[in-house]
Scaffold this motif. Structure first.
Motif, PDB file in Angstrom:
ATOM      1  N   GLU A 152       2.151   1.634  -3.559  1.00 55.20           N
ATOM      2  CA  GLU A 152       1.057   2.095  -4.408  1.00 55.20           C
ATOM      3  C   GLU A 152       0.776   3.579  -4.156  1.00 55.20           C
ATOM      4  N   GLU A 153       0.769   3.986  -2.899  1.00 54.51           N
ATOM      5  CA  GLU A 153       0.526   5.382  -2.539  1.00 54.51           C
ATOM      6  C   GLU A 153       1.560   6.315  -3.174  1.00 54.51           C
TER       7      GLU A 153
ATOM      8  N   ARG B 286       0.818  -1.206   0.000  1.00 59.32           N
ATOM      9  CA  ARG B 286       0.000   0.000   0.000  1.00 59.32           C
ATOM     10  C   ARG B 286       0.856   1.262   0.000  1.00 59.32           C
TER      11      ARG B 286
ATOM     12  N   SER C 134      -5.240  -6.556  -1.951  1.00 63.92           N
ATOM     13  CA  SER C 134      -5.213  -5.213  -1.375  1.00 63.92           C
ATOM     14  C   SER C 134      -5.103  -4.114  -2.420  1.00 63.92           C
ATOM     15  N   THR C 135      -4.986  -4.478  -3.699  1.00 63.11           N
ATOM     16  CA  THR C 135      -4.693  -3.484  -4.727  1.00 63.11           C
ATOM     17  C   THR C 135      -5.464  -3.759  -6.005  1.00 63.11           C
TER      18      THR C 135
END
Length: 281
Positions: free
Chosen positions: A39-40, A36, A80-81
């Motif tokens: 990705e952020e 995460r 999660s993505t």
């Protein structure tokens, strides 16, 4: 929803990222939090690191991690993505009985697809010094066939350890080219040659290999722009992400347990910011 309909668009998107105007840059991850965070930061795809995943679960790197643990972690990351995810599967987790087993390799690929990944890194360092080129090509063909049976155009990034192993001091270049040609003919989509940071050598490899070339980067490596100019189409940093994260843990522990200094906690993300990673999507 079938595996094909679920993963097809992600697989197509991941393939396309290797043909963009700039290299695909992968900051390798090992759990949902690292995924995460990456990705952020603006990642266009996620890649696991086998070494980081192994360390996080209490195993040394190098084909020691049980497949079930690797696939469970991969599934959590992929869930999660919405980004494409590619998995480092080392030599395929295919030696449960000691000898290499095609059925075990097939089970690994089916598990990769079930977990939601659309790419794999598959390496030829399973034997001493490396797996025989024809045998490794045969194994890649097994990976390709199994993925096709699952209805997914899996991106197979064939890792060649001629340079990283240090076992081919005089013949690494022709050996790499021979292996690349055989692996691509067997169904690989990309070629990964870790252990090479020399731009002239990378340029020579990229000119001679008819597929996207992946370079392993880290501290002291050429910039992404320089690698792009050398013909590299994919840049990853492997276990370096985890090494940096764990070095921070070590520094914090040294300070706190040493002189009670909290200075290494400066710059830490807030509790709210960390929680916020898991409230998205």
């Amino acid at each position: 929803m079938t595996t094909q309909s679920r993963l097809g668009p992600l697989a197509a998107a991941f393939h396309a990222l290797h043909d963009g105007p700039a290299p695909l840059v992968l900051v390798n991850v090992w759990d949902v939090a690292s995924a995460r965070l990456v990705e952020e930061a603006g990642a266009t795809a996620l890649a696991t690191s086998s070494s980081a995943l192994s360390w996080s679960l209490g195993f040394p790197d190098g084909n020691h991690l049980p497949r079930e643990l690797a696939m469970a972690a991969l599934g959590r990351i992929a869930a999660s993505t919405a980004l494409p995810v590619t998995a480092d599967i080392e030599t395929g987790y295919a030696r449960a009985s000691g000898a290499f087993d095609d059925a075990e390799l097939q089970e690994t690929i089916r598990s990769v697809l079930a977990a939601g990944a659309v790419g794999v890194n598959f390496e030829d360092s399973g034997d001493d010094p490396l797996t025989d080129v024809d045998e490794q090509a045969r194994r890649i063909a097994v990976v390709r066939r199994t993925a096709e049976e699952g209805g997914v155009d899996l991106f197979i990034n064939a890792r060649i350890d001629t340079y990283l192993s240090g076992r081919f001091p005089e013949t690494a270049f022709p050996e790499t080219l021979q292996r690349a040609e055989a692996y691509l003919a067997a169904g690989a989509n990309g070629i990964f040659v870790p252990g090479v940071q020399d731009l002239h050598l990378l340029h020579d490899l990229s000119r001679r290999i008819a597929a996207p070339l992946n370079a392993l980067a880290g501290l002291g490596a050429p910039s992404v722009g320089e690698l792009h100019d050398a013909g590299v189409r994919r840049v990853s940093i492997g276990g370096n992400t985890a090494k940096a994260a764990y070095a921070t843990v070590s520094r914090v522990a040294d300070d706190v347990l040493g002189d009670g200094n909290w200075s290494e906690l400066a710059g830490a993300r807030s509790h709210e910011a960390m929680d916020g990673l898991f409230r998205k999507g």
